[in-house]
Design an enzyme around this catalytic site. Structure first.
Site, short mmCIF file in Angstrom:
data_model
loop_
_atom_site.label_atom_id
_atom_site.label_comp_id
_atom_site.label_asym_id
_atom_site.label_seq_id
_atom_site.Cartn_x
_atom_site.Cartn_y
_atom_site.Cartn_z
N GLU A 122 2.57 38.05 59.46
CA GLU A 122 3.96 38.21 59.90
C GLU A 122 4.89 37.55 58.89
O GLU A 122 4.83 36.35 58.65
CB GLU A 122 4.09 37.52 61.27
CG GLU A 122 5.50 37.44 61.79
CD GLU A 122 5.55 36.64 63.12
OE1 GLU A 122 4.49 36.21 63.60
OE2 GLU A 122 6.66 36.47 63.63
N ASP B 89 4.49 32.30 68.77
CA ASP B 89 5.74 32.32 69.55
C ASP B 89 5.99 33.74 70.07
O ASP B 89 5.15 34.63 69.91
CB ASP B 89 6.92 31.82 68.71
CG ASP B 89 7.12 32.69 67.47
OD1 ASP B 89 6.49 33.76 67.37
OD2 ASP B 89 7.91 32.28 66.59
N ASP C 271 8.05 36.17 69.15
CA ASP C 271 8.07 37.24 68.15
C ASP C 271 6.66 37.56 67.67
O ASP C 271 6.30 38.72 67.49
CB ASP C 271 8.94 36.84 66.96
CG ASP C 271 10.41 37.03 67.27
OD1 ASP C 271 10.71 37.82 68.20
OD2 ASP C 271 11.25 36.39 66.61
#
Ligand code: 1YM
Length: 641
Positions: free
Chosen positions: A429, A504, A506
């Site tokens: 990510e 988290d 996201d």
């Protein structure tokens, strides 16, 4: 069907005894599990439905009693009570004790309902501990009782009187526990079918009530004046129709009734269900073929005539015109021929022509009279056609493996090894974490693919759109397997596909998106256990030169307790906020290094859960989706990936 034909008891022929049914129940009701148990209900209800189709019955009530017996009541004419000339017993008794003693076999007006064509009463009796029938007729109430597989214990007698116009049949039966594996009915399964029967028989009121449930005093009642049109409306609930009115067409020929209702929605799925005599024809047949053939032809003709489809354009295919279509087809046939292994296909060839005629005439008329809707429908099909061609092209590209090569190599930092057995790819990510991962990796066996932002939600998009999405194309190219029909697991370039995201909301969102993508388009890589989630640490505990990383709160506590008091007091505890916070060495040591990392293998079950999260988020609005993810962050975390 003739409503005024007098029923003559001599129409009934005696064919077989009930013992055969008990010996081989499977032959008559398929199975002896809960499905078979439910089958008994439908056999009795079928007789009431036949009575409704003949025009004499308006209300049917089904009650699950406390003792797991079932009561079915209707307000039809009541089963005939006169003496049957062949059996010398009452007709009710004959219907319940002689196999195949239905009206149909006697030639007294056909039955169009499903099941055993109204001959199921004796089968139900054969498989029951006891059966009671009450007939309301001639201002009288008649009663008869059978026990232990259809033995008459009280022959038909009058037990009272009733109002002048009251007629009907009430049947209560208790399935024989020696025959069935279970005696517990499933209310919701019965309810779904009762609702379906209400849709398929317009104007008929059907009630289901559960007397095992103290709180259920009224039950559920269904009556649909709009019939299968309301069925289409029901299925399209929560979808966005592209035209307001549901198209409903019907016709009849030589005693065969044919009916269809349809509406297009903005989605991409086809929902076509067909029925013959209220039975779902899962494998289609001539009624479906007739409609589908006519649908494709009429849309093409209309589109050409009105120059929406230009001369150079290719014709729309059956697939194109079914995209986003919800359709119910219902045929009532006095002599249906069911074909195929599961008898789920209608074989009567004359129905193809009837269906084609009724549908094409009616649909053509609809298009002419509603040019705005017609345009929307044709354009929808043309879009589907374009999408189909685009997806085909994209598949060809993905097969050749030359998806945006330049861009691709700019993104993927591949590993040096070309041996899939030792190679792994980290999908990371964000660019910054991607940078650390690239520096910290073992470049011999570890490839890094950073994702910029979020990948496209494949749930809401067609394959062709998904293939236009940069991130998805890059993933496909990196995997090397191709996609859709072209998918080939043997070409997978990495043994492990490792999703590495922050712990988290996201990060959770991206994990769910990736899992959905894999589940939908690359399912075998999940099934064969190639997909993993990296487990970045949640805490760093430092004391002196020692740095200890732990994955959970519990591990943190455990570690702290294990330290001597004086060290524990000086230990520094840092909560790791994201991958980007770790330096390359740290990331390597904690999350990537084959020796020291922890990976969690993703199972199909994880993907199914991710998929369920998605189905809840199907809507087009972003806001509820954001809200859901925030609210459900805990749940998504619980996927523990
Ligand atoms: C709760 C179950 O069985 N209703 C029912 C059954 C029949 C009739 C009416 C009926 C049919 C006819 C004439 C006819 C049946 N009759 C026979 C048979 N409900 C339930 N309601 N009069 C009444 O078909 O001509 C079989 S079923 F054979 F006796 F006519």
């Amino acid at each position: 069907m003739k409503n005024n034909e007098h029923y003559d008891a001599s129409d009934i022929q005696v064919l077989e005894g009930l013992e055969a049914v008990r010996k081989r129940p499977g032959m008559y009701i398929g199975t002896t599990d809960v499905k078979g148990l439910h089958h008994l209900v439908w056999e009795i209800v079928d007789n009431s439905i036949d009575e409704a189709l003949a025009g004499y019955c308006e209300n049917i009530e089904i009650i699950i009693n406390k003792d797991n017996s079932i009561t079915v009541k209707d307000d039809g004419r009541g089963i005939p009570v006169d003496i049957h000339p062949k059996t010398k017993k009452s007709t009710v008794e004959t219907v319940y004790t002689v196999l195949h003693a239905g009206g149909k076999f006697g030639g007294g007006g056909y039955k169009v309902s499903g099941g055993l064509h109204g001959v199921g009463a004796s089968v139900v009796n054969a498989l029951s501990k006891w059966v009671e029938v009450k007939v309301y007729k001639n201002e009288k109430i008649y009663y008869i009782r059978f026990e232990n597989g259809g033995h008459t214990v009280e022959s038909l007698k009058e037990i009272g009187t009733c109002e002048k116009n009251r007629t009907g049949t009430h049947v209560t039966f208790k399935p024989d526990p020696d025959i069935f594996d279970t005696e517990i009915y499933d209310y919701n399964t019965l309810l779904t079918r009762v609702r379906e029967l209400a849709f398929l028989n317009k104007g008929l009121r059907l009630t289901l009530r559960d007397d095992r449930d103290e709180k259920d005093t009224t039950g559920d009642t269904f009556i649909y004046e709009g019939g299968i049109s309301e069925y289409v409306k029901f299925i399209n609930q929560g979808k966005t129709p592209i035209h307001e009115d549901i198209i409903h067409l019907e016709g009849e020929d030589d005693g065969v009734m044919f009916e269809v209702a349809m509406q297009y929605n903005t989605g991409y799925n086809e929902n076509i269900y067909s029925f013959v005599n209220n039975i779902n024809t899962h494998d289609g047949g001539t009624h479906e073929e007739g409609v589908k053939r006519a649908l494709t032809r009429v849309i093409n003709n209309y589109a050409r005539k009105n120059n929406i489809l230009k001369e150079k354009d290719e014709s729309l295919t059956g697939e194109d015109v079914k995209e986003g279509l919800t359709m119910i087809i219902s045929c009532k046939h006095p002599n249906p021929q069911f074909e195929g292994q599961t008898k789920g296909r209608l074989g009567n060839s004359e129905v193809r022509k009837l269906a084609d005629n009724v549908f094409s005439k009616g649909f053509e008329k609809f298009l002419l009279e509603n040019p705005d809707e017609a345009k929307l429908i044709v354009e929808k099909s043309m879009l589907a056609c374009r999408a189909r061609n685009a997806a085909k092209k994209a598949r060809e590209i993905s097969r050749k493996g030359d998806l945006t090569i330049t861009n691709f190599y700019g993104k993927l930092s591949d590993c040096k090894s070309k041996d899939p057995k030792v190679s792994e790819i980290f999908i990371v990510e964000g660019d910054s974490a991607g940078g650390s991962a690239k520096e910290g990796r073992d470049s011999m066996t570890q490839a890094i693919l950073p994702l910029r932002g979020k990948i496209l939600n494949v749930e809401k998009n067609r394959l062709d759109r998904a293939l236009n999405n940069e991130e998805i194309r890059t993933i496909i190219t990196a995997f090397g397997t191709g996609i859709g029909d072209e998918f080939d697991l043997d070409k997978l370039r990495y043994d492990k596909i490792i999703i590495m995201t922050d712990a988290d909301v996201d990060g959770a969102h991206i994990r769910v998106l990736l899992l959905t993508l894999f589940y939908r388009f690359f399912r075998p890589i999940v099934e064969k256990g190639h997909v993993y989630a990296a487990q970045p640490p949640l805490f760093r505990i430092s004391h002196g030169k020692v740095r200890k990383y732990v994955l959970t709160d519990e591990e943190k506590e455990q570690y702290l307790v294990s330290l001597p008091e004086n060290i524990r007091q000086r230990a520094e505890i840092a909560r790791m906020k994201g991958l980007g916070e770790m330096d390359p060495d740290e990331l390597n040591e904690t999350t990537m290094d084959i020796e020291s990392r922890t990976l969690r293998q993703i199972t199909v079950d994880d993907c199914v859960k991710a998929d369920a999260v998605f189905s809840k988020l199907m809507g087009d609005d972003v806001e509820p989706r954001r809200k859901f993810i925030e609210e459900q962050a805990g749940y998504v975390e619980n996927l523990d990936i």
